[in-house]
Structure formats: C-alpha cells, structure tokens
Scaffold this active site. Sequence first.
Site, short mmCIF file in Angstrom:
data_model
loop_
_atom_site.label_atom_id
_atom_site.label_comp_id
_atom_site.label_asym_id
_atom_site.label_seq_id
_atom_site.Cartn_x
_atom_site.Cartn_y
_atom_site.Cartn_z
N LYS A 97 0.87 -1.18 0.00
CA LYS A 97 0.00 0.00 0.00
C LYS A 97 0.91 1.23 0.00
O LYS A 97 1.70 1.42 0.93
CB LYS A 97 -0.91 0.00 1.23
N GLY A 158 -7.85 8.57 10.12
CA GLY A 158 -8.00 8.53 11.58
C GLY A 158 -9.11 9.41 12.13
O GLY A 158 -9.29 9.49 13.34
N ALA A 184 -9.62 5.00 4.79
CA ALA A 184 -9.44 6.17 5.68
C ALA A 184 -10.73 6.93 5.91
O ALA A 184 -11.47 7.24 4.97
CB ALA A 184 -8.38 7.12 5.17
N GLY A 185 -11.00 7.21 7.17
CA GLY A 185 -12.11 8.06 7.55
C GLY A 185 -13.39 7.36 7.92
O GLY A 185 -14.25 7.94 8.59
#
Length: 255
Positions: A97, A158, A184-185
């Site tokens: 990644k 995060g 993410a999120g």
Amino acid sequence: MKDIFKIGGRELTSRLFLGTGKYSTNKIVPQVMEAAGSQVVTVALRRVDIDFEEENILNYVPQGCVLMPNTSGARNAQEAIRIARLAKAAGCGNWVKIEVISDNRYLLPDNYETIKATEVLAAEGFMVFPYISPDLMVAKELEKVGAAAVMPLGAPIGSNRGLKTKELIRILIEEISLPVIVDAGIGRPSEAAEAMEMGAAAVLVNTAVATADDPVMMARAFGLAVAAGRAAFLAGPGATQRYAVASSPLTGFLR
C-alpha cells in the site's frame, strides 16, 4: 453462489481489509481478524521488529492472511519505493500500500508522488495499492501505470468522519476499471455498508475498530456491514422516487 473477489493474484471471500495500528496490544489482532472474517491486513514496516518478538506485528498476523505492508512515513516517491523494497526483502510479499504524505496537518496523500512510486514498483512486479485523494485523472493515470487498485480516502485518516468524499468516490467507481477500495475516515459500520452499496470493491478500516470500546465486537459489526452492503449492491437496489408510491394496490377493496 460465492462472491469471490479476485485481486493481486489472490481470491478473497471477505471485502473488509483491516489495519493493525492503534490497538492497545498486538495480542488482540488475531481476535479482531477472526471476528471480522478479514483476509487482508496492513502493517507499517517500522512495526516489523525481528529482534523483539512481542513487538513484531508479524507474529500476530493469522496464518493464511494476505500481508499488505504500507509505506507509512514516506514523504516522497523515492522514500516509498525504498520502504516497499525493504518490506519485500524482509519477506512481507509483493503486495504494498503506497502512502506518500507530506502534509502534517490533514495527512492528505500526495497524489503525484504516489503515481511516480506506483509506476516504478508496478514495473518491478509489486501489486501496488495506492492511497489517494479521490481524483478521476489521478486514478486514470494510476490505472495506466499498473496499479492493482486505487484506495481513495473517505475522510482524513483517523478522523472517523465517514464518507465525506462520497460523490468523488462514486465517480471513480463509475469511470475506471480498477477496483476501488475505500480507505481512511470510515468510522461506523453503516458507512462501510454505504460504500459497498455504491459499488466499492472493498473497504479498509483501522481506527474505527482499534479505538472502539470493544474492538472485537466492532470488527464483527464491520464484517457483517461490508457483507450486507455488497449483497445490496449485487441485488440491485430499486430506484428512488420523488413522490410516494403505494406498496399495496389502491383498488379492489373489500365491500
């Protein structure tokens, strides 16, 4: 009929990828993975410590899971390439990644350095999963240079703020042939289900599980949500209507 997800030379039955950061102890990682039913796990290379077994995250990754090292900490393409090569040399496989982040406040990925790193590593035989801000032209370029998928953020990493970039992600799903993995999120299982209903190939979750009061139960909830969202997408949701439409006939009443 099984819904098999073929990606990076592997066949997966789970479309929930999990991160390994932020847990209070590495010992909970196998329980979380089992509860979620997840088969892909991301790790930061700096957490692979062969000298201290208890701190080496690789000792807690269940056998049979696909390991996806990430290039966390890289601030440009060259640093990301170096970290990816080190991970492969350390026996972490050829999935990677790509994270290239030079923004210290919002931690947004540098899309253009990410393209550079992806092109080099894909040419070397890596299965490259680039983490990006959702941008159609960037996604098309990543497709061109050999990415295995694109991983657009739903919200700042995060943050647990959910699918703030939903419409941009929808464009990627509609316009490119690569799998779109929302990363993410995402903070709630319902948001993961929504991403899957849109047609995302998978989601990657870390903070939402790791910071829950009960990470194992939350991992199970995310696993169920991702499966439900995928099933809803495959079922083909009915069209929305502007006005009310009776669910039962308005004629033929008993007299």
